[in-house]
Enzyme design. Structure first.
Site, PDB file in Angstrom:
ATOM      1  N   GLU A 196       0.801  -1.227   0.000  1.00  0.00           N
ATOM      2  CA  GLU A 196       0.000   0.000   0.000  1.00  0.00           C
ATOM      3  C   GLU A 196       0.833   1.276   0.000  1.00  0.00           C
ATOM      4  OE1 GLU A 196      -0.705  -2.610   1.919  1.00  0.00           O
ATOM      5  OE2 GLU A 196      -2.753  -3.199   1.406  1.00  0.00           O
ATOM      6  N   HIS A 239     -10.743  -5.075   9.795  1.00  0.00           N
ATOM      7  CA  HIS A 239     -11.359  -4.892   8.473  1.00  0.00           C
ATOM      8  C   HIS A 239     -12.688  -4.137   8.574  1.00  0.00           C
ATOM      9  CE1 HIS A 239      -8.425  -7.741   7.038  1.00  0.00           C
ATOM     10  NE2 HIS A 239      -8.984  -7.916   5.867  1.00  0.00           N
TER      11      HIS A 239
END
Lengths: 332, 356
Positions: B90, B159
């Site tokens: 990322e 998440h």
């Protein structure tokens, strides 16, 4: 030597300009005319000079907190740089960036960056733009960073990305032996950082970063590879900063006089002068002419900066966004 | 309580406008496609946004079509250069997207789960958000990012985050939160066309909702909220999925004769201060509903603005209904209790009105 007379003069002019800019900037810093912290790069003139000698304004470089040399080698004007360091409205970034954030997008300079390693993926992104547009032959990305950044994860992510996407990137690691005061022998797991390139499927080359000709040759090959669509190369340029980490640092607290003396004897400007005069490529008179012109340029740069206005108060709020209809002032 | 039908876009100008009921996820993909057709400099990057490659031909397989199949089919239309699968990296690929944005492209980044923002946070904060300002306005960063937020789907602590405030706190970054098919179309198009970095946070609970979407090309101005229900008794302020919870709460309250006004903020940075103040000055009571944890949250920010600028109009203290100051739990019962429910909002309003 396979190098044009004009290019030779450019190499010397650029290295001397970097040297004298750093010395002049330090004088001004100690006089209190700089508005903040500065990180001089004198001693490290060869890497930016030998690499940027192969670049044009369409190529992009990413830089570091020690970025003045990269700026100068990429063609930025020293008066606007000096004004930036003095926080003036006429500075390269209007006085809002300072020494650690000098950028010039018209010259392909993506900005000095003060988070160690943070500019590396930006150069990869610039190379992605070139590949996307099919202009790799005329626009590549060069990332300058140091031995300190070699321990940052984002370098490794960037090397992997550049390799798997076969992007036109040169990773230029200026290993000056120290991350602030921490020596590379302590903090880096290998003697040659370039050896890590193999793990990312790209050539890794160790280069004498005190010799601009060695840098020029190695960079020429790496950049030719990039322009030919053959992907990234990693250069490790072994170099040395003559001053401390920042203007007020006392490097003898963590390195020896013998070591400093060893590298001062390998001063890239002195060895350049010796080599070109011995080989009769440039005359001593020509070299002095270049130095004299730079001396005047530095006097003018300081004068320009000192005589420049401060930014308007409104500059506090401008350019936070391109479109920002309702700025939020600090609450009072 | 479950809801199959999202908020209909209220009023101004949309009565009788051609359009149809669509699923949120379909509108999201159609908008991405339209923006990529509109501008060849727009391209998409992210993990498994097509997903998988044939070992011999190297052709993309589109095995995943993106997290929640958000981008399914796009790689066939635009190819792997413009639907660019990334390594799990990322910080690296967000940094590369910023570099591409600084040098002339308009990247759109799919960060998968909102929680993964933190992996790329330095690039967002130090480079995307600050480049324009610290370089004296020389450049712009036309970058769009999106990711899925929110509890309620059993994705647990890493998440399910909704920490909008961690992004809205950053000067130079814009943050938008669609709440239905109508708003995702207008906000995503606006984000991609905007010259500043914009983060679109997409609550997972919205993905299969349906709602009316006009056929026409439109954008929703960044920084504007909207009324999704008008009423005089209390203002309910929602953002992302909590706008739906507010709508549900308003319907329960209406059965008791309490008319709530519901504001869907849509943008969190910049945000629509005017609509907040206008409504509170009319209803004199406000409940702000936020699935983010409460400390230094958007709910706290809205409350501070209302207390600062509409204090004399308030008949009751500003109330916030938020998640607790805790990570998101896995167990269904705990997870449900973590999220602001319509019943929580109703209870808060009743207590507020009982106060007189």
């Amino acid at each position: 030597m396979d190098i044009s007379k004009e290019k030779l003069e450019w190499l010397y002019t650029t290295m001397y300009r970097i040297r004298r800019f750093e010395e002049t900037m330090l004088e001004q810093t100690f006089k209190g005319n700089a508005m903040g912290v500065t990180h001089p790069s004198d001693g490290q003139e060869a890497p930016p000079t030998g690499i940027c000698a192969h670049l044009t304004d369409k190529d992009w470089i990413g830089s570091t907190h020690r970025g003045h040399g990269h700026c100068i080698a990429k063609g930025l004007e020293t008066d606007k740089m000096m004004a930036e360091i003095m926080g003036r409205a006429t500075g390269q970034c209007g006085g809002k960036g300072g020494s650690m954030h000098i950028a010039d997008f018209s010259k392909g300079m993506l900005g000095a960056n003060a988070v160690v390693g943070a500019s590396i993926p930006l150069a990869v992104g610039a190379a992605l733009t070139a590949k996307y547009k099919g202009i790799e032959n005329e626009s590549i990305g060069v990332s300058f960073f140091g031995d300190g950044a070699s321990s940052q994860g984002v370098l490794h992510e960037s090397m992997n990305l550049a390799s798997v996407w076969k992007l036109p990137v040169v990773f230029a690691c200026e290993n000056n032996g120290y991350a602030e005061a921490t020596p590379a022998w302590y903090a880096v797991s290998t003697d040659d950082i370039a050896s890590r390139a193999e793990g990312y499927g790209m050539p890794g080359v160790v280069v004498d970063g005190m010799d601009v000709f060695a840098v020029y040759d190695a960079a020429g090959e790496a950049i030719a590879r990039a322009r030919a669509g053959e992907g990234p190369t990693f250069l490790e340029l072994k170099t040395y900063r003559f001053h401390g980490h920042f203007h007020a640092d006392t490097p003898l607290n963590y390195r020896t006089e013998e070591e400093e003396e060893y590298f001062r004897e390998r001063d890239p400007l002195k060895s350049f002068e010796k080599r070109v005069t011995e080989q009769k490529l440039m005359t001593a008179k020509k070299l002095k002419g270049i130095r004299d012109a730079i001396e005047k340029e530095m006097v003018d740069a300081v004068e320009f900066a000192l005589n420049s206005p401060m930014p308007d108060a409104e500059a506090l709020y401008s350019d936070v966004y391109v479109s920002y209809s309702n700025p939020i002032p600090g609450l009072r | 309580m479950t809801i199959q039908q999202a908020i209909s876009p209220l009023g101004p100008g949309y009565d009788g406008v051609p359009g149809e009921e669509k699923r949120f996820r379909d509108v999201f993909r159609d908008t991405l496609r339209a923006e990529m057709q509109r501008d060849p400099d727009v391209f998409l990057m992210g993990e498994d946004i097509s997903g998988g490659f044939d070992k011999d031909t190297k052709e993309p397989l589109d095995a995943w079509g993106g997290p929640f199949a958000a981008t399914k089919g796009l790689v066939q239309e635009f190819g792997p250069e413009r639907i660019r699968d990334t390594p799990i990296s990322e910080a690296g690929f967000v940094g590369a997207a910023i570099g591409a944005a600084l040098t002339g492209l308009r990247p759109v980044v799919d960060l998968m789960y909102f929680d993964f923002v933190t992996v790329a946070y330095d690039q967002l904060l130090s480079n995307a958000a600050k480049s324009r300002y610290m370089f004296g306005g020389q450049t712009r960063v036309p970058l769009t990012l999106f990711a899925r937020s929110g509890a309620g789907t059993g994705h647990a602590a890493q998440h399910s985050e909704s920490f909008y405030s961690m992004l809205a706190h950053i000067p130079g970054l814009k943050v938008v939160v669609p709440s239905d098919p109508y708003s995702v179309k207008g906000l995503l198009a606006a984000a991609i066309r905007d010259d500043d970095p914009v983060f679109l946070v997409n609550d997972k609970k919205l993905i299969n909702l349906t709602g009316f979407v006009p056929d026409e090309d439109y954008i929703i101005e960044l920084g504007k909220g909207r009324y999704t229900r008008r009423g005089d008794d209390v203002t309910l302020v929602g953002m992302s999925y909590t706008s739906i919870a507010c709508q549900q709460a308003a319907e329960i309250l209406a059965a008791d004769g309490i008319e709530a006004e519901v504001i869907d903020m849509m943008s969190l940075s910049p945000f629509d201060e005017d609509i907040l103040l206008e409504s509170v000055m009319k209803t004199n009571r406000v409940v702000i509903v936020d699935e983010d944890t409460p400390r230094a949250s958007m709910a706290s920010e809205f409350a501070a603005v209302i207390a600062d600028k509409a204090f004399d109009y308030l008949d009751a203290p500003v109330k916030r209904v938020t998640a607790p100051h805790s990570p998101v739990p896995y167990n269904k019962g705990l997870e449900t209790a973590f999220m602001p429910q319509p019943e929580d909002i109703v209870g808060t309003v009743r207590n507020m009105l009982a106060r007189g």
